[in-house]
Scaffold this motif. Sequence first.
Motif, mmCIF file in Angstrom:
data_model
loop_
_atom_site.group_PDB
_atom_site.id
_atom_site.type_symbol
_atom_site.label_atom_id
_atom_site.label_comp_id
_atom_site.label_asym_id
_atom_site.label_seq_id
_atom_site.Cartn_x
_atom_site.Cartn_y
_atom_site.Cartn_z
ATOM 1 N N TYR A 1 1.088 -1.342 0.103
ATOM 2 C CA TYR A 1 -0.011 0.159 0.256
ATOM 3 C C TYR A 1 0.948 1.154 0.413
ATOM 4 C CZ TYR A 1 -4.176 -2.801 1.111
ATOM 5 O OH TYR A 1 -4.777 -4.067 1.179
ATOM 6 N N GLU A 2 0.372 2.275 -0.464
ATOM 7 C CA GLU A 2 1.358 3.528 -0.599
ATOM 8 C C GLU A 2 0.239 4.708 -0.249
ATOM 9 O OE1 GLU A 2 1.796 3.960 -4.910
ATOM 10 O OE2 GLU A 2 3.685 2.672 -4.815
ATOM 11 N N TYR A 3 0.507 5.813 -0.029
ATOM 12 C CA TYR A 3 -0.500 6.867 0.826
ATOM 13 C C TYR A 3 -0.467 7.991 -0.085
ATOM 14 C CZ TYR A 3 3.367 10.329 0.704
ATOM 15 O OH TYR A 3 4.616 11.005 -0.001
ATOM 16 N N GLY A 4 -1.769 9.045 -0.524
ATOM 17 C CA GLY A 4 -2.603 9.273 -0.970
ATOM 18 C C GLY A 4 -3.553 10.502 -0.348
ATOM 19 N N PRO A 5 -3.953 11.484 -1.510
ATOM 20 C CA PRO A 5 -5.119 12.177 -0.775
ATOM 21 C C PRO A 5 -6.519 12.019 -0.265
ATOM 22 C CG PRO A 5 -4.853 12.469 -2.508
ATOM 23 C CD PRO A 5 -3.695 11.757 -2.659
ATOM 24 N N LYS A 6 -6.470 10.391 -0.861
ATOM 25 C CA LYS A 6 -8.185 9.678 -0.446
ATOM 26 C C LYS A 6 -7.799 9.123 1.148
ATOM 27 C CE LYS A 6 -8.853 8.515 -4.841
ATOM 28 N NZ LYS A 6 -9.679 7.251 -5.913
ATOM 29 N N ASP A 7 -6.264 8.688 1.576
ATOM 30 C CA ASP A 7 -6.450 8.974 2.966
ATOM 31 C C ASP A 7 -6.905 9.539 3.908
ATOM 32 O OD1 ASP A 7 -4.875 6.663 2.415
ATOM 33 O OD2 ASP A 7 -2.914 7.014 2.240
ATOM 34 N N MET A 8 -7.188 10.893 3.877
ATOM 35 C CA MET A 8 -7.538 11.517 4.892
ATOM 36 C C MET A 8 -9.242 11.432 5.015
ATOM 37 S SD MET A 8 -5.644 14.295 5.500
ATOM 38 C CE MET A 8 -6.744 15.176 6.128
ATOM 39 N N ALA A 9 -9.979 11.068 3.476
ATOM 40 C CA ALA A 9 -11.419 10.083 4.295
ATOM 41 C C ALA A 9 -11.149 8.967 4.966
ATOM 42 C CB ALA A 9 -11.821 9.825 2.183
ATOM 43 N N THR A 10 -10.111 8.298 4.815
ATOM 44 C CA THR A 10 -9.872 7.204 5.901
ATOM 45 C C THR A 10 -9.448 7.644 7.589
ATOM 46 O OG1 THR A 10 -9.445 6.099 4.123
ATOM 47 C CG2 THR A 10 -9.109 4.614 5.931
ATOM 48 N N ILE A 11 -8.734 8.277 7.241
ATOM 49 C CA ILE A 11 -8.704 9.059 8.448
ATOM 50 C C ILE A 11 -9.774 9.694 9.510
ATOM 51 C CG2 ILE A 11 -7.198 10.270 9.646
ATOM 52 C CD1 ILE A 11 -4.970 10.671 7.510
ATOM 53 N N LYS B 1 -0.169 0.618 7.576
ATOM 54 C CA LYS B 1 -0.067 1.187 6.722
ATOM 55 C C LYS B 1 -1.638 1.616 7.792
ATOM 56 C CE LYS B 1 -2.310 3.786 3.103
ATOM 57 N NZ LYS B 1 -2.775 3.945 1.340
ATOM 58 N N PHE B 2 -2.512 0.735 7.805
ATOM 59 C CA PHE B 2 -3.178 0.793 8.922
ATOM 60 C C PHE B 2 -3.099 1.061 10.140
ATOM 61 C CE2 PHE B 2 -7.307 -1.259 11.000
ATOM 62 C CZ PHE B 2 -8.247 -0.160 11.138
ATOM 63 N N PHE B 3 -2.137 0.605 10.281
ATOM 64 C CA PHE B 3 -1.431 1.383 11.805
ATOM 65 C C PHE B 3 -1.334 2.679 11.855
ATOM 66 C CE2 PHE B 3 1.460 2.748 14.844
ATOM 67 C CZ PHE B 3 1.442 2.215 15.878
ATOM 68 N N TYR B 4 -1.114 3.543 10.955
ATOM 69 C CA TYR B 4 -0.008 4.827 11.542
ATOM 70 C C TYR B 4 -1.621 5.493 10.645
ATOM 71 C CZ TYR B 4 4.776 5.068 10.826
ATOM 72 O OH TYR B 4 5.596 5.216 11.402
ATOM 73 N N ILE B 5 -2.699 4.991 9.756
ATOM 74 C CA ILE B 5 -4.008 5.627 10.136
ATOM 75 C C ILE B 5 -4.706 5.536 10.971
ATOM 76 C CG2 ILE B 5 -6.384 5.295 8.927
ATOM 77 C CD1 ILE B 5 -5.212 4.622 5.944
ATOM 78 N N CYS B 6 -5.563 4.773 11.475
ATOM 79 C CA CYS B 6 -5.108 5.038 12.998
ATOM 80 C C CYS B 6 -4.431 5.528 13.922
ATOM 81 C CB CYS B 6 -5.644 3.313 13.385
ATOM 82 S SG CYS B 6 -6.912 1.815 12.663
ATOM 83 N N ALA C 1 6.513 11.472 9.772
ATOM 84 C CA ALA C 1 7.705 10.030 9.553
ATOM 85 C C ALA C 1 6.330 9.036 7.859
ATOM 86 C CB ALA C 1 6.862 9.028 10.154
ATOM 87 N N TYR C 2 4.896 9.544 8.142
ATOM 88 C CA TYR C 2 4.301 9.095 6.618
ATOM 89 C C TYR C 2 4.116 9.626 6.236
ATOM 90 C CZ TYR C 2 -0.560 6.494 5.205
ATOM 91 O OH TYR C 2 -1.382 6.123 4.233
ATOM 92 N N ILE C 3 4.241 10.942 5.819
ATOM 93 C CA ILE C 3 4.455 11.665 4.572
ATOM 94 C C ILE C 3 5.907 11.003 3.888
ATOM 95 C CG2 ILE C 3 4.769 13.636 3.221
ATOM 96 C CD1 ILE C 3 1.916 14.556 5.005
ATOM 97 N N LEU C 4 7.009 12.043 4.670
ATOM 98 C CA LEU C 4 7.969 11.099 4.464
ATOM 99 C C LEU C 4 8.966 9.226 3.993
ATOM 100 C CD1 LEU C 4 9.477 14.197 6.566
ATOM 101 C CD2 LEU C 4 9.209 14.599 3.996
ATOM 102 N N ASN C 5 7.844 8.864 4.355
ATOM 103 C CA ASN C 5 7.971 7.338 3.631
ATOM 104 C C ASN C 5 9.200 6.743 4.908
ATOM 105 O OD1 ASN C 5 6.708 6.586 1.372
ATOM 106 N ND2 ASN C 5 7.649 8.057 0.035
#
Length: 372
Positions: A70-80, A163-168, A207-211
Amino acid sequence: MRLRKKSKSPPALSHEFIIQNHADAVSCLAMGLLLGLMFEATAKTAIIFITVQYNVTYTTDDKSEPVYFYEYGPKDMATIFFYMLIAIILHAVIQEYILDKINRRLHLSKTKHSKFNESGQLAFFYLFSFVWGASILSAEEFTTNPTLLWKDYPHPRMFFQVKFFYICQIAYWLHALPELYFQKIRKEDIPRQLQYICLYIAHLSGAYILNLHRLGLILLVPHYLVELIFHASRLFYFSDENKQKGFTLWALQFVMARLLTLTLSVLTFGFGLARAENPGFSIADGNFNTLPVRISCLAAICLTQAWMMWKFINFQLKKWREHTQNQIPKKKTNTKIKATKKESCKSKYSFYIYIPIQSTKCRGGRIWIYHS
């Protein structure tokens, strides 16, 4: 007999009404997003809020099973946002069914009541996050080989659990901002809580955005363990003020966690990423390995650790002063007790005197006279 007057419900859309019913309103909103999956017209929109986005599938050979990243993107804001609603609901459940019942039994003051609620909520969160993060680290290789923290950087691909850990995590600390209003936090405590909430959001998002999710994960798990020990010790202290041994264990673990954080941060940003084979700045590739970014990240971590150590030292000095001030009246009372004991012993000291007398009845006898 007079009938008891029913408590009037607050007017709609007032502050008291929103505070009392915020959990129900948030539950309805989360339920509406879940019901959106049932209809074809809204399923594509609702699934962005509920499921983790930006999955990538890799296959090495024709016979081997595909590996999902999984990668990150702008749609992660909705999940968060969706999991922030879930965090608000869980916060209300823990508060109502666990912490409020314990508070009724302990009969704490208003100051201790607010601190008990804060430590109770954070203790549940730190326990859950520490167990979850430790289970993720047990499956990773960089725990035994620290060079993997910077080797082959950037690391834009994450496993689902990471990824799910960081989102939570981000969702939980974002939910803590409206909880300052929902829980009626005192004005004196709001600046202190805002400080650590904003620090968590900034460090986790960075940490999430800068990989740098590998470094963030390996630093976050021991930090959560230290915070869990502190808030658990705080809860035991509120139940019984004689239970203070947990704070000694927390103090030792706190210093060790700060040293571990500084050591790994300097190794990663000062030596590892500085000598990487692919330095440069590319948002498309997720590469942020430049000197300004490395200095900014290292400075942010070092300043945060220095600030935490400063508050820790001030906290220990404050407790030491309170302890010495409490010991002075105890010593005075002990000396007074000893002095009174000596005076009482002197007054109670007795001895015998014998006087030889001659009488017709007891000639040559001796009579013992008691004197005190």
